[in-house]
Enzyme design. Structure first.
Site, PDB file in Angstrom:
ATOM      1  N   ALA A 116       0.815  -1.218   0.000  1.00  9.95           N
ATOM      2  CA  ALA A 116       0.000   0.000   0.000  1.00  9.95           C
ATOM      3  C   ALA A 116       0.845   1.263   0.000  1.00  9.95           C
ATOM      4  O   ALA A 116       1.854   1.354   0.703  1.00  9.95           O
ATOM      5  CB  ALA A 116      -0.911  -0.009   1.215  1.00  9.95           C
ATOM      6  N   PHE A 117       0.425   2.226  -0.811  1.00 10.97           N
ATOM      7  CA  PHE A 117       0.967   3.585  -0.756  1.00 10.97           C
ATOM      8  C   PHE A 117       0.016   4.372   0.157  1.00 10.97           C
ATOM      9  O   PHE A 117      -1.038   4.821  -0.276  1.00 10.97           O
ATOM     10  CB  PHE A 117       0.989   4.222  -2.145  1.00 10.97           C
ATOM     11  CG  PHE A 117       1.960   3.611  -3.118  1.00 10.97           C
ATOM     12  CD1 PHE A 117       1.746   2.343  -3.639  1.00 10.97           C
ATOM     13  CD2 PHE A 117       3.070   4.316  -3.539  1.00 10.97           C
ATOM     14  CE1 PHE A 117       2.636   1.781  -4.540  1.00 10.97           C
ATOM     15  CE2 PHE A 117       3.968   3.766  -4.447  1.00 10.97           C
ATOM     16  CZ  PHE A 117       3.747   2.496  -4.951  1.00 10.97           C
ATOM     17  N   ASP A 118       0.387   4.497   1.429  1.00 13.31           N
ATOM     18  CA  ASP A 118      -0.558   5.095   2.389  1.00 13.31           C
ATOM     19  C   ASP A 118      -0.822   6.567   2.090  1.00 13.31           C
ATOM     20  O   ASP A 118      -1.865   7.093   2.462  1.00 13.31           O
ATOM     21  CB  ASP A 118      -0.034   4.931   3.822  1.00 13.31           C
ATOM     22  CG  ASP A 118      -0.304   3.528   4.354  1.00 13.31           C
ATOM     23  OD1 ASP A 118      -0.984   2.743   3.660  1.00 13.31           O
ATOM     24  OD2 ASP A 118       0.157   3.217   5.462  1.00 13.31           O
ATOM     25  N   ASP A 136      12.069  20.956   0.217  1.00 14.14           N
ATOM     26  CA  ASP A 136      12.360  22.130  -0.602  1.00 14.14           C
ATOM     27  C   ASP A 136      13.088  23.116   0.312  1.00 14.14           C
ATOM     28  O   ASP A 136      12.466  23.950   0.967  1.00 14.14           O
ATOM     29  CB  ASP A 136      11.047  22.709  -1.152  1.00 14.14           C
ATOM     30  CG  ASP A 136      11.281  23.961  -1.987  1.00 14.14           C
ATOM     31  OD1 ASP A 136      12.444  24.407  -2.106  1.00 14.14           O
ATOM     32  OD2 ASP A 136      10.281  24.497  -2.518  1.00 14.14           O
ATOM     33  N   TYR A 171       0.922   5.904  12.376  1.00 14.48           N
ATOM     34  CA  TYR A 171       2.150   6.628  12.042  1.00 14.48           C
ATOM     35  C   TYR A 171       2.092   7.998  12.692  1.00 14.48           C
ATOM     36  O   TYR A 171       1.141   8.751  12.466  1.00 14.48           O
ATOM     37  CB  TYR A 171       2.296   6.823  10.524  1.00 14.48           C
ATOM     38  CG  TYR A 171       2.481   5.525   9.784  1.00 14.48           C
ATOM     39  CD1 TYR A 171       3.740   4.938   9.689  1.00 14.48           C
ATOM     40  CD2 TYR A 171       1.397   4.869   9.205  1.00 14.48           C
ATOM     41  CE1 TYR A 171       3.912   3.733   9.026  1.00 14.48           C
ATOM     42  CE2 TYR A 171       1.566   3.662   8.543  1.00 14.48           C
ATOM     43  CZ  TYR A 171       2.827   3.102   8.461  1.00 14.48           C
ATOM     44  OH  TYR A 171       2.996   1.902   7.819  1.00 14.48           O
ATOM     45  N   GLY A 214      -0.316   8.118  -1.258  1.00  9.80           N
ATOM     46  CA  GLY A 214      -0.860   8.315  -2.598  1.00  9.80           C
ATOM     47  C   GLY A 214      -2.107   7.506  -2.915  1.00  9.80           C
ATOM     48  O   GLY A 214      -2.891   7.895  -3.768  1.00  9.80           O
ATOM     49  N   GLU A 215      -2.294   6.358  -2.252  1.00  7.01           N
ATOM     50  CA  GLU A 215      -3.461   5.527  -2.553  1.00  7.01           C
ATOM     51  C   GLU A 215      -4.601   5.716  -1.549  1.00  7.01           C
ATOM     52  O   GLU A 215      -5.726   5.296  -1.813  1.00  7.01           O
ATOM     53  CB  GLU A 215      -3.079   4.042  -2.593  1.00  7.01           C
ATOM     54  CG  GLU A 215      -2.247   3.686  -3.809  1.00  7.01           C
ATOM     55  CD  GLU A 215      -1.964   2.188  -3.921  1.00  7.01           C
ATOM     56  OE1 GLU A 215      -2.016   1.670  -5.033  1.00  7.01           O
ATOM     57  OE2 GLU A 215      -1.674   1.548  -2.885  1.00  7.01           O
ATOM     58  N   ASP A 256      17.368  26.435  -7.896  1.00 11.64           N
ATOM     59  CA  ASP A 256      16.395  26.087  -6.865  1.00 11.64           C
ATOM     60  C   ASP A 256      16.174  24.575  -6.899  1.00 11.64           C
ATOM     61  O   ASP A 256      15.620  24.052  -7.866  1.00 11.64           O
ATOM     62  CB  ASP A 256      15.082  26.850  -7.130  1.00 11.64           C
ATOM     63  CG  ASP A 256      14.122  26.761  -5.957  1.00 11.64           C
ATOM     64  OD1 ASP A 256      14.479  26.138  -4.937  1.00 11.64           O
ATOM     65  OD2 ASP A 256      13.012  27.318  -6.068  1.00 11.64           O
ATOM     66  N   TYR A 271      -2.094   0.028  11.277  1.00 12.49           N
ATOM     67  CA  TYR A 271      -0.919   0.757  11.755  1.00 12.49           C
ATOM     68  C   TYR A 271      -1.204   2.198  12.139  1.00 12.49           C
ATOM     69  O   TYR A 271      -2.079   2.841  11.564  1.00 12.49           O
ATOM     70  CB  TYR A 271       0.151   0.807  10.655  1.00 12.49           C
ATOM     71  CG  TYR A 271       1.207  -0.280  10.780  1.00 12.49           C
ATOM     72  CD1 TYR A 271       2.019  -0.358  11.904  1.00 12.49           C
ATOM     73  CD2 TYR A 271       1.396  -1.201   9.766  1.00 12.49           C
ATOM     74  CE1 TYR A 271       2.993  -1.343  12.014  1.00 12.49           C
ATOM     75  CE2 TYR A 271       2.364  -2.192   9.864  1.00 12.49           C
ATOM     76  CZ  TYR A 271       3.157  -2.259  10.995  1.00 12.49           C
ATOM     77  OH  TYR A 271       4.113  -3.231  11.094  1.00 12.49           O
TER      78      TYR A 271
END
Ligand code: CO
Length: 651
Positions: A307-309, A451, A394, A311-312, A599, A392
Site C-alpha cells: 500500500a501507498f498510504d 524544498d 504513524y 498516494g493511494e 532552486d 498501523y
C-alpha cells in the site's frame, strides 16, 4: 493537568498556505455544485490547498505590511472522480468558487475512497461464495468478520486486467465485539471487487487453514494492565515560550508556518531563523510526500500488500484527534483540521496537530580547569500529528532545536498485519507470533520532500540558488599521504545533474549531503549550508523489476535531487493507484536537468525493515525512523552559545 488552548479554525485564515478551513471547504464545494461543476456523478478524491509558486509568495511576504498589499486569492485543487466515466479531473478553484482550470487527467485512477471501501466490503459480505467459504471455516455470523479494502497494486489477475479499479479484501474473525481481530486471520479467502461498480469480480478461496484462536488482548479493560509509576507533570508556570500568529509559529529564534494536506498530512512551510537580528531562510516546504509498505511474503495474497498510504489512501484523511496528557504532555496548543469527504460533506478533526515545547536534556556543557561550569538545558519545539490507517499508526514529528537544527521522526506503532498458516509451518517470510498466527516481513519506506532554500534571502523573487554536495570521509593507502595510517580526509562532490544525484547512504564513508548556497559565504569564506544526516534506515528488498519495485522506483535511492518544479510533488507520481510504474522521480530525472546553483528539491528516502518480533504483539511499541538537518557553516559559531543558563550558577 495543564491548560490547553484549542485554536479551532484560526479566525482570519488569510495566508495562501494556511490549511483549508471547514467554512472554506464548504463554501467552495457548494459553489462548485451551484455552478454545475460537481453533481451526483462526482466523488471528491482529494482536496488540497493550491499553493502559489515561491516567487509569488515571496512578493506577498515582502508586501504584506505595506499599504499596497498584493493580496493572493486563496485557492484549492479539487481532484474529482466522475463515477459515470471513471475519469479523474483536477479543478483549481478559488475559495470564492471561481474555477481557474478544470482538466481531465487521462489515465489517472483515483485513490481508494472511504465510501468505496465501505460499499465494497458490504458487497463482499453479501456474496454467496464468501458466505459459503466462511461457513466452511466455521464462521456463521457475517457481522463477526472484519474486512479491509486494500489496493491491489499492479498485481491484478490477468482476466480482470481491463483498466477497472480493483480492491481486494483480507479478512479476520472477531469472536467478540472488543476482541483484537488481527489475532484471528482467515486464511486464503479474499474477495476481489470493482470499486466503481461495486461488483464482486472474483472470490479467491485457495487455502483453508484453521483460524488461529489465541486472543491478542491489549485494551486495559481486557489485560488489567497495572504497572504504574508516580505522576509526572510538566508545568510552565510563566506560560509557554512560543506564540502563533494564525498558523505562523514563533519559538526561540525560529519561525515557520504549519500546514496540512489531505494527501500528505502535516506540512511545514517557510522556515526562518533569527541570526542575531537577521532573518535567514532555511526551508520553503517540508513534508513526507509518500509512504509505501512493501510486504515480503509471497503467500496468500500477502504479495499484494504494497500500500501507498499517502498516494493511494490520502494519509491526512486518517488523522487522529489527540488527547491532552496522552498523546502530548505539557502546555499544548492544538490545531483542528478539516477534510472533504468523497460526497462533498466536510469533516472536522479536532486537535489534529499538536504543538508544544519539550525539555531535551543538556544542550551543551563544559567544566573549565578553574572549576567554572557552563551548562545549558536544551529545549525543543515539537509539531506532530498521528494517523491510523487500518492496522498501523504513524506519528509524524518535526522538532526544532536551539542549535539551529531540525529533525524529523516518524513513530511507527499499531498492530502488525497478520495471516494464518499451520502452526510450526516452514513459512520463511513471516514470524509466528502465536500458534498459527504469522506476521509477514515488510518494510516501511518514507520519502521526505525537502524544498530547502538555504539563505535565499531576496533571491526568492528572482530564483533561489542552492547546490547539493556529497561529503565522504576516506583514508589514503599507507604511504606518503598517510604515513601513520590513521589519517583521513573528506571528499566533496557537487551533484551537478539529476542523474548524478541518485545516491545511497554509505556508512563506511560516513556519507552525508550538504545543501549550500554558493553565493553566500560565512566568516571563513565558505558557502553557508545545512547538512542532511540520514538516521536508522533500510534499503528495499523487493527486486526493482517486481511490480512494487517499478511502482515505487523512488525507493532505490536514499537521495534524489531535482530542479524545483511546483507540479513535481509525489515521488511515485500523482496517481499511484494501479499505476504500471515508472512515474515520479525515476521519470522526472530522466530529463537530467542541471541542479547546480539553482532552486533544488531534496528527496530523502528512509525507513525500517520490519522483521516482526514476539514483542511487537499485540501492539507494537513505537519504532522510530527519520533524519536530521543540521547547520554546517551556516552560522559563524554555535547558535546554542547564545542560550542563557536556565538555573542559578551550576556547580
Ligand atoms: Co511494520
Amino acid at each position: 493537568m495543564s491548560a490547553v488552548t484549542a485554536r479551532g479554525n484560526v479566525a482570519s485564515a488569510s495566508h495562501p498556505l494556511d490549511p483549508l478551513s471547514k467554512d472554506e471547504l464548504e463554501s467552495l464545494i457548494s459553489a462548485l455544485r451551484r455552478d454545475g461543476v460537481l453533481d451526483h456523478r462526482h466523488l471528491i478524491a482529494m482536496l488540497q490547498v493550491e499553493e502559489p509558486p515561491k516567487s509569488v509568495l515571496a512578493r506577498f511576504r515582502s508586501n504584506q505590511n505595506s499599504e499596497d498589499v498584493e493580496k493572493i486569492e486563496r485557492a484549492a485543487r479539487v481532484t474529482v472522480l466522475d463515477r459515470s466515466t471513471g475519469k479523474v479531473a483536477e479543478i483549481v478553484v478559488t475559495i470564492a468558487g471561481h474555477v481557474v482550470s478544470n482538466k481531465v487527467i487521462e489515465g489517472a485512477k483515483a485513490p481508494v475512497l472511504s465510501v468505496e471501501s465501505e460499499m465494497a466490503i458490504s458487497a463482499a459480505k453479501r456474496d454467496a461464495r464468501v458466505i459459503e467459504a466462511l461457513h466452511a471455516r466455521g464462521v456463521t455470523d457475517i457481522d463477526s468478520v472484519r474486512m479491509e479494502a486494500w489496493p491491489i497494486g499492479a498485481q491484478i489477475p490477468k482476466h480482470l486486467d481491463d483498466g477497472r479499479r480493483i480492491i481486494w479484501t483480507p479478512m479476520w474473525h472477531q469472536p467478540t465485539p472488543e476482541a483484537n481481530f488481527y489475532a484471528h486471520p482467515i486464511s486464503g479467502l479474499h474477495a476481489i471487487i470493482d470499486i466503481d461498480s461495486g461488483e464482486v469480480l472474483a472470490v479467491e478461496n485457495d487455502q483453508q487453514i484453521a483460524i488461529p484462536q489465541t486472543p491478542g488482548p491489549y485494551r486495559q479493560s481486557q489485560t488489567g494492565a497495572d504497572v504504574e509509576l508516580k505522576p509526572f507533570e510538566i508545568r510552565q508556570p510563566e506560560g509557554v515560550s512560543f506564540s502563533f500568529d494564525g498558523y505562523k509559529a514563533n519559538w526561540e529564534r525560529w519561525s515557520f508556518r504549519i500546514g496540512f494536506c489531505q494527501r500528505e498530512g502535516l506540512v511545514i512551510h517557510d522556515v526562518w531563523f533569527d541570526d542575531g537580528g537577521q532573518l535567514r531562510k532555511i526551508a520553503h516546504r517540508m513534508s513526507i510526500a509518500e509512504l509505501v509498505i512493501p510486504y515480503g511474503d509471497p503467500s496468500q495474497g500477502a504479495y499484494r500488500k504494497n500500500a501507498f498510504d499517502t498516494g493511494e489512501f490520502g494519509l491526512g484523511n486518517y488523522t487522529n484527534s489527540l488527547t491532552l496528557g496522552c498523546d502530548c504532555l505539557g502546555e499544548i496548543v492544538y490545531f483542528d483540521v478539516a477534510v472533504a469527504n468523497p460526497d462533498g460533506t466536510v469533516r472536522e478533526i479536532k486537535n489534529a496537530i499538536c504543538t508544544h515545547e519539550e525539555d531535551f536534556g543538556i544542550l551543551w556543557k563544559h567544566v573549565d580547569i578553574d572549576g567554572n561550569v557552563e551548562v545549558r538545558r536544551g529545549r525543543r519545539f515539537v509539531v506532530s500529528s498521528i494517523v491510523t490507517i487500518n492496522n498501523y499508526e504513524y506519528g509524524y514529528f518535526w522538532y526544532f532545536y536551539q542549535d539551529g537544527s531540525i529533525e524529523f521522526e516518524a513513530k511507527l506503532t499499531g498492530i502488525v498485519l497478520t495471516l494464518a498458516d499451520n502452526p510450526g509451518a516452514d513459512h520463511v517470510s513471516a514470524t509466528e507470533l502465536e500458534p498459527g498466527l504469522w506476521a509477514p516481513y515488510h518494510q516501511h519506506i518514507l520519502c521526505a520532500r525537502l524544498d530547502l532554500d538555504i539563505d535565499s534571502g531576496a533571491d526568492e523573487i528572482v530564483g533561489v540558488r542552492n547546490s547539493v554536495v556529497e561529503v565522504d570521509s576516506f583514508a589514503h593507502e599507507m604511504g606518503p599521504k598517510n604515513i601513520h595510517g590513521g589519517a583521513y580526509e573528506i571528499s566533496e562532490t557537487i551533484l551537478k545533474r539529476e542523474l548524478d544525484a541518485k545516491r545511497v547512504v554509505d556508512p563506511f564513508k560516513s556519507r552525508f549531503w550538504k545543501v549550500i548556497n554558493p553565493n553566500r559565504k560565512n566568516h571563513m569564506g565558505k558557502p553557508v549550508g545545512y547538512k542532511l544526516i540520514s538516521g536508522h534506515t533500510t534499503y528495499p528488498l523487493a527486486k526493482p523489476e517486481s511490480t512494487i519495485g517499478r511502482r515505487a522506483g523512488f525507493m532505490y535511492q536514499h537521495l534524489w535531487v531535482t530542479k524545483n518544479e511546483n507540479n513535481e510533488r509525489y515521488p511515485a507520481g500523482d496517481y499511484p493507484f494501479q499505476h504500471a510504474g515508472g512515474a515520479g522521480l525515476p521519470q522526472w530525472t530522466q530529463a537530467n536537468r542541471d541542479i547546480e546553483n539553482t532552486d533544488v528539491v531534496l528527496w530523502h528516502v528512509f525507513g525500517t525493515n520490519h522483521i516482526p518480533r514476539a514483542e511487537d504483539w499485540p501492539v507494537m511499541p513505537v519504532e522510530r525512523t527519520g533524519f536530521h538537518l543540521k547547520p554546517s557553516g551556516f552560522f559563524a559559531r554555535s547558535p546554542a552559545i547564545d542560550v542563557a543558563p536556565s538555573a542559578k550558577p551550576c556547580h
